[in-house]
Design a protein around this motif. Structure first.
Motif, PDB file in Angstrom:
ATOM      1  N   VAL A  26     -28.290  37.831 141.872  1.00 46.17           N
ATOM      2  CA  VAL A  26     -29.257  37.362 142.914  1.00 46.17           C
ATOM      3  C   VAL A  26     -29.633  38.550 143.825  1.00 46.17           C
ATOM      4  O   VAL A  26     -30.475  38.430 144.317  1.00 46.17           O
ATOM      5  N   THR A  27     -28.698  39.547 144.245  1.00 43.61           N
ATOM      6  CA  THR A  27     -29.061  40.429 145.169  1.00 43.61           C
ATOM      7  C   THR A  27     -30.011  41.379 144.713  1.00 43.61           C
ATOM      8  O   THR A  27     -31.046  42.038 145.196  1.00 43.61           O
ATOM      9  N   ARG A  28     -29.745  41.604 143.037  1.00 42.01           N
ATOM     10  CA  ARG A  28     -31.012  42.698 142.434  1.00 42.01           C
ATOM     11  C   ARG A  28     -32.180  41.965 142.708  1.00 42.01           C
ATOM     12  O   ARG A  28     -33.336  42.571 142.897  1.00 42.01           O
ATOM     13  N   ARG A  29     -32.359  40.639 142.202  1.00 42.11           N
ATOM     14  CA  ARG A  29     -33.592  39.976 142.042  1.00 42.11           C
ATOM     15  C   ARG A  29     -34.272  39.687 143.619  1.00 42.11           C
ATOM     16  O   ARG A  29     -35.350  40.116 143.385  1.00 42.11           O
ATOM     17  N   ARG A  30     -33.483  39.598 144.403  1.00 38.63           N
ATOM     18  CA  ARG A  30     -33.932  39.546 145.778  1.00 38.63           C
ATOM     19  C   ARG A  30     -34.693  40.788 146.389  1.00 38.63           C
ATOM     20  O   ARG A  30     -35.614  40.937 147.033  1.00 38.63           O
ATOM     21  N   ALA A  31     -33.862  41.969 145.778  1.00 40.55           N
ATOM     22  CA  ALA A  31     -34.367  43.366 146.160  1.00 40.55           C
ATOM     23  C   ALA A  31     -35.778  43.575 145.452  1.00 40.55           C
ATOM     24  O   ALA A  31     -36.707  44.217 146.064  1.00 40.55           O
ATOM     25  N   LEU A  32     -35.731  42.978 144.280  1.00 37.81           N
ATOM     26  CA  LEU A  32     -37.147  43.333 143.511  1.00 37.81           C
ATOM     27  C   LEU A  32     -38.334  42.552 144.285  1.00 37.81           C
ATOM     28  O   LEU A  32     -39.395  42.972 144.437  1.00 37.81           O
ATOM     29  N   GLN A  33     -38.031  41.167 144.601  1.00 41.41           N
ATOM     30  CA  GLN A  33     -38.938  40.417 145.452  1.00 41.41           C
ATOM     31  C   GLN A  33     -39.460  40.925 146.637  1.00 41.41           C
ATOM     32  O   GLN A  33     -40.519  40.864 146.889  1.00 41.41           O
ATOM     33  N   THR A  34     -38.398  41.489 147.254  1.00 44.22           N
ATOM     34  CA  THR A  34     -38.612  42.178 148.567  1.00 44.22           C
ATOM     35  C   THR A  34     -39.492  43.436 148.448  1.00 44.22           C
ATOM     36  O   THR A  34     -40.597  43.631 149.170  1.00 44.22           O
ATOM     37  N   ARG A  35     -39.048  44.220 147.606  1.00 48.37           N
ATOM     38  CA  ARG A  35     -39.875  45.484 147.375  1.00 48.37           C
ATOM     39  C   ARG A  35     -41.488  45.188 146.716  1.00 48.37           C
ATOM     40  O   ARG A  35     -42.424  45.704 147.239  1.00 48.37           O
ATOM     41  N   PHE A  36     -41.528  44.308 145.778  1.00 50.73           N
ATOM     42  CA  PHE A  36     -42.910  44.341 144.978  1.00 50.73           C
ATOM     43  C   PHE A  36     -43.801  43.071 145.739  1.00 50.73           C
ATOM     44  O   PHE A  36     -44.808  43.245 145.328  1.00 50.73           O
ATOM     45  N   GLY A  37     -43.149  42.210 146.560  1.00 49.42           N
ATOM     46  CA  GLY A  37     -43.960  41.190 146.788  1.00 49.42           C
ATOM     47  C   GLY A  37     -44.731  40.355 145.777  1.00 49.42           C
ATOM     48  O   GLY A  37     -44.215  39.747 144.855  1.00 49.42           O
ATOM     49  N   PRO A  38     -46.014  40.551 146.032  1.00 51.60           N
ATOM     50  CA  PRO A  38     -47.098  39.756 145.220  1.00 51.60           C
ATOM     51  C   PRO A  38     -46.978  40.209 143.737  1.00 51.60           C
ATOM     52  O   PRO A  38     -47.418  39.554 142.739  1.00 51.60           O
ATOM     53  N   GLU A  39     -46.799  41.453 143.734  1.00 50.04           N
ATOM     54  CA  GLU A  39     -46.435  42.111 142.433  1.00 50.04           C
ATOM     55  C   GLU A  39     -45.288  41.481 141.613  1.00 50.04           C
ATOM     56  O   GLU A  39     -45.543  41.355 140.237  1.00 50.04           O
ATOM     57  N   TYR A  40     -44.270  41.146 142.071  1.00 52.50           N
ATOM     58  CA  TYR A  40     -43.223  40.353 141.478  1.00 52.50           C
ATOM     59  C   TYR A  40     -43.811  39.019 140.975  1.00 52.50           C
ATOM     60  O   TYR A  40     -43.584  38.692 139.758  1.00 52.50           O
ATOM     61  N   ASP A  41     -44.517  38.228 141.759  1.00 54.86           N
ATOM     62  CA  ASP A  41     -45.083  37.035 141.362  1.00 54.86           C
ATOM     63  C   ASP A  41     -45.956  37.279 140.250  1.00 54.86           C
ATOM     64  O   ASP A  41     -46.140  36.544 139.146  1.00 54.86           O
ATOM     65  N   ARG A  42     -46.617  38.229 140.260  1.00 50.65           N
ATOM     66  CA  ARG A  42     -47.736  38.570 139.440  1.00 50.65           C
ATOM     67  C   ARG A  42     -47.213  38.753 137.893  1.00 50.65           C
ATOM     68  O   ARG A  42     -47.279  38.612 136.723  1.00 50.65           O
TER      69      ARG A  42
END
Length: 247
Positions: A26-42
């Motif tokens: 979960v920590t790794r996923r949240r780190a990616l979501q925080t860093r990439f923001g809209p790019e993560y969703d895309r």
């Protein structure tokens, strides 16, 4: 220790290990979501699965870590700012040429910063690691640029492309080239306040429509018109097409 006690101990250790892995995951996923923001969703929307998208984003991080990214010198900032002002001034007489030159200038700045610019998709992937919140503007501008090359872009679309290029250009440059109230580019200290004000204005602008279909009517986009008023419109044949809804 009895067999029962051994079994209980093993079960407890397995539960602890599972909890630890879950927290790490979960920590790794949240780190990616925080860093990439809209790019993560895309990436998730376009990928085969969420896990595949996350692997691809971590691969972007790995490749980006191998780059030697540097800040621009004051001399380079001044030179590029002057070139941008010339491009924006030429838009009135040659909007297609202005978009083409804006694309080339953004690539030139990125290259001097240390980003690979040969392949478009690779270029976007590298930029997305540190510029995830603005790299979407490059995609929008690139799409319009391709329309321009085919002679299919309206003047309003070309104007929006210049605005999209300017957003990423400013971030790469380290200085906001959007003219401030005194007509000069805003300095670095103004950027956070300007970004917050723009976000607030955009939120009010989007939520102010009773009918969702109105969001695609260019004549209602007063906030957008104000934001790009410094990019001149052509005197004749200006077509209002809003491209902000493109993905």
């Amino acid at each position: 220790m009895t067999a029962t006690q051994v079994l209980i101990t093993v079960i407890v250790l397995l539960v602890i290990a599972a909890l630890g892995y879950g927290i790490w995951f979960v920590t790794r996923r949240r780190a990616l979501q925080t860093r990439f923001g809209p790019e993560y969703d895309r990436a998730v929307a376009e990928g085969d699965s969420r896990l595949a998208a996350e692997r691809e984003l971590r691969e972007r991080e790995r490749r980006h870590a191998q780059l030697e990214i540097k800040e621009l010198s004051a001399e380079s900032q001044a030179r590029y700012t002057s070139q941008w002002e010339e491009i924006q001034a030429r838009f009135l007489d040659d909007p297609n040429g202005a978009v083409r030159d804006a694309d080339a200038l953004v690539s030139q700045v990125a290259a001097e910063r240390g980003y690979p610019t040969g392949d478009y998709e690779e270029h976007v992937a590298h930029l997305s690691v540190e510029h995830a919140n603005t790299v979407g503007h490059l995609r929008e501008a690139h799409e319009i640029s391709q329309l321009s090359e085919r002679g299919e872009a309206s003047t309003e679309q070309l104007r929006q492309a210049v605005v999209h290029y300017r957003t990423l250009f400013s971030e790469l440059l380290g200085t906001d080239v959007t003219p401030s109230a005194n007509g000069r580019p805003a300095d670095r200290e103004d950027r956070a306040e300007a970004a917050a004000a723009a976000a607030e204005a955009d939120a009010e602008h989007v939520t102010g429509f009773d009918d969702p279909a109105d969001r695609h009517r260019a004549e209602l986009h007063r906030a957008d018109d104000d934001a790009v008023s410094d990019v001149p419109r052509q005197r004749n044949g200006d077509v209002s097409h809003d491209t902000t809804s493109r993905s």
